[in-house]
Design an enzyme around this catalytic site. Structure first.
Site, PDB file in Angstrom:
ATOM      1  N   LEU A 727      25.668  19.713  32.797  1.00 22.28           N
ATOM      2  CA  LEU A 727      26.768  18.755  32.973  1.00 22.28           C
ATOM      3  C   LEU A 727      28.093  19.504  33.026  1.00 22.28           C
ATOM      4  O   LEU A 727      28.776  19.515  34.037  1.00 22.28           O
ATOM      5  CB  LEU A 727      26.763  17.742  31.824  1.00 22.28           C
ATOM      6  CG  LEU A 727      28.013  16.840  31.716  1.00 22.28           C
ATOM      7  CD1 LEU A 727      28.097  15.902  32.917  1.00 22.28           C
ATOM      8  CD2 LEU A 727      28.027  16.064  30.410  1.00 22.28           C
ATOM      9  N   ASP A 728      28.456  20.114  31.899  1.00 18.92           N
ATOM     10  CA  ASP A 728      29.687  20.898  31.791  1.00 18.92           C
ATOM     11  C   ASP A 728      29.321  22.153  31.009  1.00 18.92           C
ATOM     12  O   ASP A 728      29.297  22.136  29.771  1.00 18.92           O
ATOM     13  CB  ASP A 728      30.746  20.076  31.055  1.00 18.92           C
ATOM     14  CG  ASP A 728      32.051  20.839  30.858  1.00 18.92           C
ATOM     15  OD1 ASP A 728      32.140  22.011  31.297  1.00 18.92           O
ATOM     16  OD2 ASP A 728      32.980  20.277  30.254  1.00 18.92           O
TER      17      ASP A 728
END
Length: 1062
Positions: A727-728
């Site tokens: 995701l990040d």
């Protein structure tokens, strides 16, 4: 280099044009969608072969012009700069520009009379023509086709008409509510409507007077499969052809007044192939497919006797040639009608006019798809009322699902466009494209030199003569079937030489080309001569051509009938019901945390029916081969791996300690891709094993220095190590690169890039003073909140000390989601992302932030200043004596210094004490509420493992701020990009937002964080399995070959992105 006229040569210049489809008002398909164009343009000319794409404006194309402009295409009627011009159907002659390459369905390779003016124009203008119909893979099947979409649209349309037809016959049915395919916004919407019809059939039933309602499907190819796909949405039972009569001997439930008293709650399907349509004339011989294809004259038709009497709807999807018996003739239908046959309609998806169904003598239109044939007087009517059979024969069905059909078509075509766009010499093309080129620079290629000779054979008379089975040109005529390597070994030209040299003539009746080394071709010639001896000589010569090393004994032949095999006849190729073919691959997932389960579910779902549609869309569309992914989940403890895969079918759990090099080698060697979801510190040992075993690796972690140093070794080993695929980092990279590259393609400059991401409780679960919960270690989250940060704002570099990070938080609102009251904290060093994304020199603002609900940072800053996050050994905790949380709280707030004997029992007392320590009333009140919620004022013993205040705080946070029951977490990722266009001075603001919630299915809770980390990582593994990622070495998802398909699949799998432009 210039042409003879001085004009710059366009062929191979990398500029691609897309034609506006003008011949048919219903043609809304496009060869390339905006997403395909984006992928080609983002990749750069060096990689994709495409430098520009010019799209002719069209108000009816399924994707409007602005969408093409948004991804960097130019919209213009003028395609004169284009070296390669793409279309779907044949363009108007005036649209053929000289000395270019064109690709479309030309329908010229069989010397079709109606399309010869187009071929003449192509040759006279020095054009290179690639025909989609002739692009065939090594498996012998066409690569570019719309078969399944024809089947899907065809059956939806016919069900729509079936409801109207039954109403005219006095029956109300659920089909009446169904629309035509083009009336729905998508294939999914059309399917939902059919499902609704099916639900009504299942609950309310069908009138007994029309039952059993039997749909008979001919053939087993893609057209038939598409039609069956729609049929299966209804409550149904498939029956074997031999069992059809049994459906009609059941109690009909007729009352004394003749009315039906029962309802039937399903429909019936039956799939037939050639063995159900004919039988051998010799009763002692059984049906043989190879023999039937070589000698159809040895067989009698029986479809009208064995199948038709039990058929309600005939769905015709099969390939048919005139040498075979009709499926259903006019006379046969007349006989069936007199006997009370239940046949109500013909859905002729093949649109083979005057072909296998004799009385289907016209093509119909999308907006008027039906006609009614009355066999009693051979009359045709366009209404639904009256006697007869309802017929449909629309020849452009796939365009009714223009969006999906275009996506499917472009997925395959985009793989070829680069080769065609950069081709300057035909020899440079791959074999499958070279063989699909009918002409090159205005000259017919060697495979198609037969076309002029076919044209000279008087095709007007040939068509009429073939329909009548006899030629009036010569005294003696015979139909010769040639099968084999006719074109790639130039046998067709040699065969025609033999016919003409002997004084005979020929007409082309049928031509089916095989374009690969293993695929054979089939042609049907009507050969004529005025002397029977000449005709026999021709046949003998052709046979010797086919069998140069064999003695030939002429077989007995009936007048005007012969079937001649040239080369080796395809055994069962056209009619064989192919078994499901599966491509095997393996993925090893190492780790057993929350993230592993959605990754395993995704990869396992590739083999399931529910995932086949998105899988086909992005990995080969109409291919009959399906990918079967063997998924192995490995963990240090077997019980953890087993718990992770609980309820996921066909996934293996194994015990694996990555420090055990022998065991690690064993499991890595068994798969194609390793997906490491271990802590980042463990990736290096896994990566080195993958390099040794030449296996790809995917991780969701940041690419650290140790991994980066493996780049050259991975390249040498021929593998890809794809990091930051979560995701990040992960989705944030991919969203950013898509937005930035789209801006650069349109010659824009990125002035500002801001990114915000947060893992949060859903609003309903944000039920504590911090409005925050932990799905991972509080210690890691708290430490992350004390990291220093650096970003650029309006040209100035801003540094934030870790001790002041919480104080730097600012209020933030997502424009698309105004109900969320959020705040944002700077996230580490944002400037490195300017380098990653290629905007460091143009963007004056580069900022990445972490999202929390408003008020979080104020409380955390206060707790930090009070000492709740102090990590040094605490004097009170170090005494070895048992101490309570309340006593530690008094120590933290320095209560003993005031000699105050009152305990800090409640929020008010704690708040007053915090105010005395110099904090405002607002911050003190909120901090006190949090302290009490955590239980810091409770008189219970602190576990001995807690050696610092930080340890005690983490202990309580993990206890009190954990998700419970079916509470959901939430992931929110939001990018904003401000783009300036120097030429027009226009400024655009682009945003993309991802909002995902956790879910609980079948007792299994999957967090949003786990989904948005695990699924992208699994997609990375799938892209490597399918060889969609070509780059080798250590890689981040910053390249179009990764982020474009990954974002598409992510959305197809249900994780949606909201895009907006101002």
């Amino acid at each position: 280099m210039n042409s003879s006229g001085g004009e710059e040569v366009k062929l191979g210049n990398g500029v691609v044009g897309i034609l506006a489809e003008t011949v048919n008002k219903w043609e809304r398909r496009t060869p390339l969608t905006p997403s395909h164009c984006a992928r080609l343009l983002h990749g750069g000319k060096d990689r994709t072969g495409v430098s520009r794409i010019v799209v002719q404006p069209s108000a009816k194309r399924i994707h409007h012009d602005a969408l093409y402009e948004d991804v960097g295409c130019e919209v213009s009627d003028d395609l004169s700069d284009c070296g390669l011009i793409l279309g779907i159907k044949q363009p108007e002659l005036k649209m053929i520009l000289p000395e270019r390459a064109y690709a479309f369905f030309s329908h010229t390779h069989k010397a079709q009379k109606e399309n010869m003016p187009l071929l003449d124009k192509i040759l006279s203008e020095g054009v290179t023509l690639c025909d989609y119909e002739l692009i065939v893979g090594d498996h012998g099947r066409r690569l570019l086709a719309f078969g399944k979409y024809a089947g899907r649209a065809g059956l939806v349309d016919f069900l729509h008409g079936l409801g109207q037809r039954y109403l005219s016959l006095g029956y109300s049915t659920p089909f009446l509510s169904l629309g035509s395919s083009y009336m729905y916004s998508s294939l999914a919407a059309a399917k939902a409507a059919v499902i609704s019809v099916g639900e009504e059939i299942a609950s309310q039933g069908l009138p007994l007077g029309i039952c059993p309602l039997v749909f008979v499907f001919t053939g087993t190819g893609n057209v038939s499969l598409g039609a069956q796909e729609i049929f299966k949405l209804l409550p149904h039972t498939f029956v074997e052809p031999s069992k059809l009569p049994e459906l009609f001997v059941k109690d009909k439930g007729i009352s004394q007044n003749g009315k039906s008293t029962k309802r039937v709650y399903q429909v019936y399907g039956c799939i037939i192939t050639s063995q159900d349509m004919v039988e051998h004339k010799d009763p002692s011989k059984s049906f043989d497919k190879a023999d039937y294809y070589a000698h159809p004259e040895h067989y009698n038709p029986v479809f009208h006797e064995k199948i038709s009497p039990y058929t309600s709807v005939l769905v015709n999807c099969m390939y048919w040639e005139k040498r075979f018996p009709c499926l259903l003739s006019t006379k046969q239908l007349q006989d069936l009608t007199t006997k009370g046959c239940p046949l109500v309609g013909i859905c002729d998806i093949t649109c083979d006019i005057g072909g296998s169904i004799e009385f289907v003598n016209r093509a119909t239109l999308i907006d008027s798809p039906f006609f009614r044939f009355n066999p009693s007087d051979n009359s045709y009517d366009d209404d639904m009322d009256g006697d007869g059979v309802l017929c449909m024969a629309v020849d452009i069905l796939p365009t009714e699902f223009a969006k999906e059909a275009s996506q499917h078509f472009g997925d395959i075509l985009s793989e070829f466009v680069g080769s065609l766009a950069s081709m300057t010499e035909i020899a440079d093309l791959p074999g499958h494209l070279k063989r699909a080129c009918i002409s090159y620079k205005g000259e017919l290629t060697s495979l198609y030199e037969y076309i002029p000779r076919m044209r000279k054979s008087n095709p007007e008379e040939a068509q009429e003569n073939i329909a009548n089975g006899v030629s009036s040109q010569r005294t003696y005529n015979i139909l010769v079937s040639l099968s084999g390597h006719l074109f790639d070994k130039f046998l067709i030209n040699e065969a025609l030489d033999m016919i003409e040299a002997a004084g005979g003539s020929f007409h082309l009746a049928k031509c089916k080309l095989g374009q690969s080394a293993d695929a054979e071709s089939y042609s049907e010639l009507e050969v004529g001569a005025d002397d029977k001896r000449v005709l026999d000589q021709i046949i003998d010569s052709l046979t010797r051509l086919a069998n140069p090393d064999e003695d030939y004994i002429s077989p007995p032949r009936e007048a005007n009938k012969i079937s001649l095999k040239i080369g080796k006849v395809q055994q069962e190729k056209e009619v064989k019901e192919k078994p499901e073919m599966t491509k095997k691959s393996g993925v090893l997932i190492i780790g057993a945390g929350r993230v592993c389960r959605p990754a395993a579910e995704f990869l396992a779902s590739v083999r399931t029916i529910s995932s086949q549609q998105w899988y086909k869309t992005y990995f080969g569309a109409e291919s009959e081969e399906q990918r079967d992914v063997r998924v192995i989940v490995a963990s240090m403890y077997l019980k953890d791996a087993k718990k992770t895969i609980e309820g996921i079918p066909d996934v293996e759990a194994v015990q694996l300690d990555v420090s055990d090099s022998e065991n690690l080698l064993k499991y890595v060697s068994e798969v194609d891709v390793v997906l490491s979801l271990l802590p980042a510190s463990c990736h290096a040992v896994v990566a080195k094993t993958c390099i040794e075993m030449k296996k790809h690796l995917v991780t969701a972690s940041y690419v650290d220095d140790e991994t980066s140093m493996l780049h050259e070794k991975a390249k040498t080993s021929g593998i890809t190590i794809l990091g930051e695929m979560g995701l990040d980092p992960g989705i944030d990279h991919m969203m950013a690169m898509k937005m930035i590259n789209e801006a650069h393609i349109r010659k824009g400059k990125v002035k500002s890039f801001t990114s915000y991401c947060g893992g949060l409780p859903s609003p309903a679960a944000a039920n504590n003073p911090l409005a925050y919960k932990f799905s991972w270690s509080p210690a890691g989250a708290i430490r992350a909140g004390r990291n220093p940060a650096k970003y650029k704002s309006n040209g100035d570099v801003v540094n934030v000390d870790g001790e002041n990070l919480y104080d730097s938080a600012t209020s933030f609102r997502v424009p698309n989601l105004p109900a969320f009251a959020l705040e944002c904290l700077p996230n580490r060093n944002s400037l490195v992302y300017g380098e990653f994304y290629g905007i460091e020199s143009e963007a004056t603002t580069i900022f990445r932030g972490t999202l929390r609900y408003e008020g979080f940072s104020m409380i955390m800053a206060t707790l930090s200043k009070l000492g709740f996050f102090d990590n040094e050994a605490n004097q009170v905790l170090s005494t070895g004596k048992k101490i309570t949380f309340g006593a530690l709280l008094s120590n933290i707030l320095k209560k003993d210094a005031d000699n105050d004997s009152e305990p800090l029992a409640g929020e008010e007392e704690i708040s007053k004490r915090i105010i005395k320590l110099g904090h405002t009333k607002e911050t003190a009140t909120k901090a006190a509420k949090t302290i009490v919620f955590l239980g810091f004022n409770e008189e219970r013993e602190i576990p001995s493992l807690c050696k610092s205040v930080f340890d005690a705080t983490c202990y309580l946070m993990e206890e009190k701020l954990a998700y419970s029951g079916d509470e959901q977490d939430m992931v929110l990722l939001h990018h904003e990009v401000e783009v300036e266009f120097p030429e027009s001075k226009r400024v655009e603001k682009h945003s993309t937002t991802l909002l995902e919630f956790g879910d609980n299915k079948n007792g299994q809770t999957t967090t949003a964080m786990a989904k948005t980390v695990g699924i992208p990582a699994a997609i990375g593994a799938l892209l490597l399995i399918e060889d969609k990622i070509k780059t080798r070495g250590v890689l981040r998802p910053l390249e179009p070959e990764v982020y474009l398909p990954a974002l598409d699949i992510l959305q197809a799998y249900g994780i949606k992105l909201i895009e907006k432009t101002e």
